[in-house]
Scaffold this motif. Structure first.
Motif, short mmCIF file in Angstrom:
data_model
loop_
_atom_site.label_atom_id
_atom_site.label_comp_id
_atom_site.label_asym_id
_atom_site.label_seq_id
_atom_site.Cartn_x
_atom_site.Cartn_y
_atom_site.Cartn_z
N LEU A 48 3.64 16.24 0.20
CA LEU A 48 2.57 16.26 1.21
C LEU A 48 3.25 17.27 2.59
N ARG A 49 4.38 17.01 3.02
CA ARG A 49 5.14 17.78 3.93
C ARG A 49 5.11 19.36 3.33
N GLY A 50 5.33 19.52 2.31
CA GLY A 50 5.54 21.06 1.70
C GLY A 50 4.11 21.63 1.83
N ALA A 51 2.90 20.76 1.66
CA ALA A 51 1.64 21.05 1.82
C ALA A 51 1.13 21.42 3.26
N GLY A 52 2.13 21.27 4.19
CA GLY A 52 1.52 21.12 5.57
C GLY A 52 1.26 20.02 6.34
N LEU A 53 1.47 18.68 5.56
CA LEU A 53 0.56 17.55 6.11
C LEU A 53 1.70 16.70 6.48
N ARG A 54 1.25 15.47 7.41
CA ARG A 54 2.03 14.62 7.95
C ARG A 54 1.67 13.32 7.66
N VAL A 55 2.73 12.38 7.07
CA VAL A 55 2.54 11.15 6.46
C VAL A 55 2.39 10.16 7.84
N LEU A 56 1.12 9.54 7.80
CA LEU A 56 1.00 8.85 9.16
C LEU A 56 1.54 7.29 8.80
N GLU A 57 1.49 6.91 7.69
CA GLU A 57 1.80 5.51 7.24
C GLU A 57 1.91 5.53 5.82
N GLN A 58 2.93 4.74 5.47
CA GLN A 58 3.20 4.46 3.98
C GLN A 58 3.61 3.03 3.75
N GLY A 59 3.38 2.51 2.45
CA GLY A 59 3.85 1.29 2.11
C GLY A 59 3.94 0.86 0.60
N PRO A 60 4.33 -0.15 0.17
CA PRO A 60 4.23 -0.58 -1.05
C PRO A 60 2.72 -1.26 -1.49
N THR A 61 2.39 -1.00 -2.83
CA THR A 61 1.08 -1.56 -3.26
C THR A 61 1.21 -1.97 -4.67
N ALA A 62 0.18 -2.17 -5.28
CA ALA A 62 -0.05 -2.27 -6.69
C ALA A 62 -1.25 -1.79 -7.17
N LEU A 63 -1.32 -1.06 -8.31
CA LEU A 63 -2.61 -0.58 -8.82
C LEU A 63 -3.09 -1.31 -10.07
N ALA A 64 -4.10 -1.87 -10.04
CA ALA A 64 -4.84 -2.63 -10.92
C ALA A 64 -5.27 -1.83 -11.85
N MET A 65 -5.09 -2.24 -13.40
CA MET A 65 -5.48 -1.28 -14.53
C MET A 65 -6.65 -2.16 -15.07
N SER A 66 -7.47 -1.60 -16.05
CA SER A 66 -8.48 -2.27 -16.62
C SER A 66 -7.80 -3.08 -17.93
N GLU A 67 -6.74 -2.86 -18.25
CA GLU A 67 -5.69 -3.67 -19.27
C GLU A 67 -5.56 -5.06 -18.65
N VAL A 68 -5.64 -6.14 -19.53
CA VAL A 68 -5.67 -7.70 -19.03
C VAL A 68 -4.50 -8.14 -19.88
N ARG A 69 -3.98 -9.20 -19.19
CA ARG A 69 -2.94 -9.85 -19.90
C ARG A 69 -3.71 -11.01 -20.58
N GLU A 70 -2.86 -11.87 -21.32
CA GLU A 70 -3.45 -12.85 -22.04
C GLU A 70 -4.11 -13.94 -21.29
N ASP A 71 -3.51 -14.24 -20.09
CA ASP A 71 -4.31 -15.27 -19.38
C ASP A 71 -5.40 -14.49 -18.49
N GLY A 72 -5.96 -13.41 -18.70
CA GLY A 72 -6.95 -12.62 -18.31
C GLY A 72 -6.82 -11.94 -16.78
N THR A 73 -5.65 -11.97 -16.27
CA THR A 73 -5.07 -11.18 -15.24
C THR A 73 -5.26 -9.76 -15.48
N PRO A 74 -5.53 -8.97 -14.57
CA PRO A 74 -5.34 -7.48 -14.80
C PRO A 74 -3.79 -6.83 -14.64
N VAL A 75 -3.48 -6.38 -15.61
CA VAL A 75 -2.10 -5.56 -15.45
C VAL A 75 -2.17 -4.81 -13.99
N GLU A 76 -0.97 -4.84 -13.25
CA GLU A 76 -0.81 -4.09 -12.19
C GLU A 76 0.69 -3.38 -12.15
#
Length: 234
Positions: free
Chosen positions: A195-223
């Motif tokens: 992003l910096r190489g493209a001339g952009l400034r990072v305003l904020e960042q942090g951890p998260t999780a990406l939900a997938m369409s795949e689900v586990r045996e208990d029905g919860t989505p894979v993240e």
């Protein structure tokens, strides 16, 4: 610079052999678990009167939701078949869709010329791009933003590989491999550097999780463990 022939063939083949149904691809979780949740990270910085571009839109699951929160939404994808699926899934025309090669800087600038400054939603696209193409993708993000747009970039971290290994060869993951899609590793710090190489400034960042369409045996989505970045013109 243009994507390799292998890369183009892989994505064209994947989408041509897809039904376009929501949830069929491994990553195509419902918008309530993806774009809707992600937008809480972007909205404090983003003027809703501007349009938003969903880069790597696939079948348009997230694009259709984004259209309900911004003045307009456009989904773009490298694969023509993906764009066709997105259009068919949106008979009401909530958003627009077109093919765009994110490594094509003139094409990205031309889209900005048509839309004006545009917010960008880039969910798990960089790690699917060949490493040599990633600076060009970041440059296209910057071109679309202009002076007032804001980008939300989300990418899996190294720890996502551990999660994937625990799943085993599920049908959805086998489809990814069968079509020669090769998710790559995005090293710690690489997204911010791109992003910096493209001339952009990072305003904020942090951890998260990406939900997938795949689900586990208990029905919860894979993240997948991930990190998010909000960026603007530097």
């Amino acid at each position: 610079m243009a994507p390799s022939d292998r890369y183009l063939k892989a994505w064209d083949g994947f989408w041509e052999e897809s039904s376009g149904s929501q949830g069929e691809p491994f990553w195509d979780a419902p918008a309530a678990l993806t774009a809707e949740r992600d937008l809480a990270l972007l909205e404090p910085y983003a003027d809703p009167r501007l349009p938003i571009a969903d880069l790597g839109c696939g079948n348009g699951t997230q694009t259709r939701f984004l259209a309900t929160r911004f003045a307009a939404a456009i989904g773009v994808d490298l694969a023509e078949a993906a764009v066709a699926h997105a259009r068919r899934a949106d008979p009401a025309g909530l958003a627009s869709y077109e093919r765009l090669d994110l490594t094509d800087a003139p094409a990205a600038r031309a889209l900005h010329d048509r839309l004006g400054d545009t917010h960008v939603y880039l969910r798990a696209v960089l790690h699917q791009s060949d490493p040599e193409d990633r600076p060009a993708v970041a440059a296209s993000v910057a071109a679309l933003l202009g002076d007032t747009g804001r980008a939300l970039v989300l990418e899996p971290t190294d720890r996502a590989e551990t999660v994937l290994h625990t799943l085993g060869p599920t049908p959805k993951l086998l489809r990814v491999r069968q079509h020669d899609l090769r998710p790559g590793r995005v090293a710690d710090g690489e997204v911010a550097e791109l992003l910096r190489g493209a001339g952009l400034r990072v305003l904020e960042q942090g951890p998260t999780a990406l939900a997938m369409s795949e689900v586990r045996e208990d029905g919860t989505p894979v993240e997948l463990p991930a990190r998010w970045f909000v960026a603007a013109k530097g």
